[in-house]
Design a protein around this motif. Structure first.
Motif, PDB file in Angstrom:
ATOM      1  N   LYS A  50      78.879  10.732  79.292  1.00  0.00           N
ATOM      2  CA  LYS A  50      80.202  10.785  78.257  1.00  0.00           C
ATOM      3  C   LYS A  50      81.138   9.621  78.515  1.00  0.00           C
ATOM      4  O   LYS A  50      81.630   8.865  77.414  1.00  0.00           O
ATOM      5  CB  LYS A  50      80.820  12.090  78.505  1.00  0.00           C
ATOM      6  CG  LYS A  50      81.840  12.459  77.533  1.00  0.00           C
ATOM      7  CD  LYS A  50      82.442  13.931  77.648  1.00  0.00           C
ATOM      8  CE  LYS A  50      83.242  14.141  76.463  1.00  0.00           C
ATOM      9  NZ  LYS A  50      83.716  15.550  76.457  1.00  0.00           N
ATOM     10  N   GLN A  66      77.606  10.770  72.540  1.00  0.00           N
ATOM     11  CA  GLN A  66      77.997  11.855  71.856  1.00  0.00           C
ATOM     12  C   GLN A  66      76.854  12.734  71.308  1.00  0.00           C
ATOM     13  O   GLN A  66      75.774  12.299  71.484  1.00  0.00           O
ATOM     14  CB  GLN A  66      78.891  11.365  70.843  1.00  0.00           C
ATOM     15  CG  GLN A  66      80.026  10.157  71.169  1.00  0.00           C
ATOM     16  CD  GLN A  66      80.627   9.777  69.951  1.00  0.00           C
ATOM     17  OE1 GLN A  66      80.522  10.275  68.794  1.00  0.00           O
ATOM     18  NE2 GLN A  66      81.674   8.879  70.281  1.00  0.00           N
ATOM     19  N   LYS A  67      77.209  13.812  70.822  1.00  0.00           N
ATOM     20  CA  LYS A  67      76.358  14.703  70.203  1.00  0.00           C
ATOM     21  C   LYS A  67      75.473  14.022  69.190  1.00  0.00           C
ATOM     22  O   LYS A  67      76.107  13.362  68.240  1.00  0.00           O
ATOM     23  CB  LYS A  67      77.299  16.032  69.516  1.00  0.00           C
ATOM     24  CG  LYS A  67      76.363  17.109  68.903  1.00  0.00           C
ATOM     25  CD  LYS A  67      77.241  18.066  68.302  1.00  0.00           C
ATOM     26  CE  LYS A  67      76.197  19.027  67.538  1.00  0.00           C
ATOM     27  NZ  LYS A  67      76.966  20.109  67.154  1.00  0.00           N
ATOM     28  N   GLY A  68      74.080  14.184  69.226  1.00  0.00           N
ATOM     29  CA  GLY A  68      73.426  13.654  68.380  1.00  0.00           C
ATOM     30  C   GLY A  68      72.872  12.150  68.601  1.00  0.00           C
ATOM     31  O   GLY A  68      71.860  11.511  67.847  1.00  0.00           O
ATOM     32  N   ALA A 110      76.463  14.326  83.343  1.00  0.00           N
ATOM     33  CA  ALA A 110      77.035  14.438  81.766  1.00  0.00           C
ATOM     34  C   ALA A 110      78.355  13.568  81.516  1.00  0.00           C
ATOM     35  O   ALA A 110      78.470  13.012  80.604  1.00  0.00           O
ATOM     36  CB  ALA A 110      77.157  15.794  81.649  1.00  0.00           C
ATOM     37  N   ASP A 152      70.978  17.136  77.368  1.00  0.00           N
ATOM     38  CA  ASP A 152      70.898  18.307  76.475  1.00  0.00           C
ATOM     39  C   ASP A 152      72.164  18.991  76.443  1.00  0.00           C
ATOM     40  O   ASP A 152      72.678  19.430  75.548  1.00  0.00           O
ATOM     41  CB  ASP A 152      69.907  19.325  77.239  1.00  0.00           C
ATOM     42  CG  ASP A 152      69.776  20.595  76.431  1.00  0.00           C
ATOM     43  OD1 ASP A 152      69.369  20.171  75.175  1.00  0.00           O
ATOM     44  OD2 ASP A 152      69.758  21.603  76.961  1.00  0.00           O
ATOM     45  N   PHE A 153      73.027  19.192  77.656  1.00  0.00           N
ATOM     46  CA  PHE A 153      74.234  19.518  77.785  1.00  0.00           C
ATOM     47  C   PHE A 153      75.277  19.005  76.670  1.00  0.00           C
ATOM     48  O   PHE A 153      76.030  19.679  76.139  1.00  0.00           O
ATOM     49  CB  PHE A 153      74.669  19.488  79.099  1.00  0.00           C
ATOM     50  CG  PHE A 153      76.121  20.147  79.295  1.00  0.00           C
ATOM     51  CD1 PHE A 153      76.304  21.450  79.664  1.00  0.00           C
ATOM     52  CD2 PHE A 153      77.271  19.327  79.458  1.00  0.00           C
ATOM     53  CE1 PHE A 153      77.586  21.868  79.505  1.00  0.00           C
ATOM     54  CE2 PHE A 153      78.494  19.717  79.678  1.00  0.00           C
ATOM     55  CZ  PHE A 153      78.733  21.082  79.830  1.00  0.00           C
ATOM     56  N   LEU A 154      75.032  17.583  76.585  1.00  0.00           N
ATOM     57  CA  LEU A 154      75.988  16.931  75.731  1.00  0.00           C
ATOM     58  C   LEU A 154      75.398  16.817  74.181  1.00  0.00           C
ATOM     59  O   LEU A 154      75.898  16.368  73.237  1.00  0.00           O
ATOM     60  CB  LEU A 154      75.893  15.435  76.021  1.00  0.00           C
ATOM     61  CG  LEU A 154      76.729  15.149  77.406  1.00  0.00           C
ATOM     62  CD1 LEU A 154      76.553  13.566  77.660  1.00  0.00           C
ATOM     63  CD2 LEU A 154      78.092  15.661  77.459  1.00  0.00           C
ATOM     64  N   GLU A 155      74.514  17.708  74.002  1.00  0.00           N
ATOM     65  CA  GLU A 155      73.662  17.965  72.787  1.00  0.00           C
ATOM     66  C   GLU A 155      73.346  16.665  71.959  1.00  0.00           C
ATOM     67  O   GLU A 155      73.125  16.318  70.947  1.00  0.00           O
ATOM     68  CB  GLU A 155      74.745  18.454  71.745  1.00  0.00           C
ATOM     69  CG  GLU A 155      75.107  20.066  72.124  1.00  0.00           C
ATOM     70  CD  GLU A 155      76.042  20.896  71.137  1.00  0.00           C
ATOM     71  OE1 GLU A 155      75.556  20.850  69.990  1.00  0.00           O
ATOM     72  OE2 GLU A 155      76.820  21.680  71.701  1.00  0.00           O
ATOM     73  N   ALA A 156      72.856  15.715  73.132  1.00  0.00           N
ATOM     74  CA  ALA A 156      72.183  14.387  72.579  1.00  0.00           C
ATOM     75  C   ALA A 156      70.627  14.553  72.685  1.00  0.00           C
ATOM     76  O   ALA A 156      70.320  15.656  72.892  1.00  0.00           O
ATOM     77  CB  ALA A 156      72.725  13.247  73.606  1.00  0.00           C
ATOM     78  N   ILE A 157      69.899  13.702  72.317  1.00  0.00           N
ATOM     79  CA  ILE A 157      68.648  13.778  72.257  1.00  0.00           C
ATOM     80  C   ILE A 157      67.898  12.815  73.305  1.00  0.00           C
ATOM     81  O   ILE A 157      68.372  11.647  73.233  1.00  0.00           O
ATOM     82  CB  ILE A 157      67.949  13.322  70.854  1.00  0.00           C
ATOM     83  CG1 ILE A 157      68.711  14.173  69.667  1.00  0.00           C
ATOM     84  CG2 ILE A 157      66.605  13.244  70.465  1.00  0.00           C
ATOM     85  CD1 ILE A 157      68.485  13.601  68.203  1.00  0.00           C
ATOM     86  N   SER A 158      67.067  13.452  73.972  1.00  0.00           N
ATOM     87  CA  SER A 158      66.275  12.460  75.230  1.00  0.00           C
ATOM     88  C   SER A 158      64.919  11.887  74.597  1.00  0.00           C
ATOM     89  O   SER A 158      64.428  12.367  73.917  1.00  0.00           O
ATOM     90  CB  SER A 158      66.295  13.267  76.300  1.00  0.00           C
ATOM     91  OG  SER A 158      65.229  14.134  75.932  1.00  0.00           O
TER      92      SER A 158
END
Length: 66
Positions: A10, A15-17, A6, A38-44
């Motif tokens: 970063k 970033q998130k999203g 993560a 997932d922890f960073l609230e991004a999309i894989s």
């Protein structure tokens, strides 16, 4: 291990999203990167690395923004 991935993501600017495309074999590292995304609230976005070259290029072309 998830936290280390993560931090790296970063530092790379994730970033998130954001959508992060992964082209990795099934492994512990793949799972940890998925958890980090997932922890960073991004999309894989997971790609089957066994696809043929032109299948992969077509897949990417259809899913990237101009």
């Amino acid at each position: 291990m998830r936290d280390a991935y993560a931090r790296g993501l970063k530092l790379a600017g994730v970033q998130k999203g954001d959508v992060v495309t992964l082209c990795m074999p099934v492994s512990v590292e793949n799972t940890m990167v998925l958890f980090a995304v997932d922890f960073l609230e991004a999309i894989s976005n997971n790609v089957n690395f066994l696809n043929l070259k032109y299948d992969f290029l077509s897949y990417i072309a259809k899913r990237t923004h101009p």
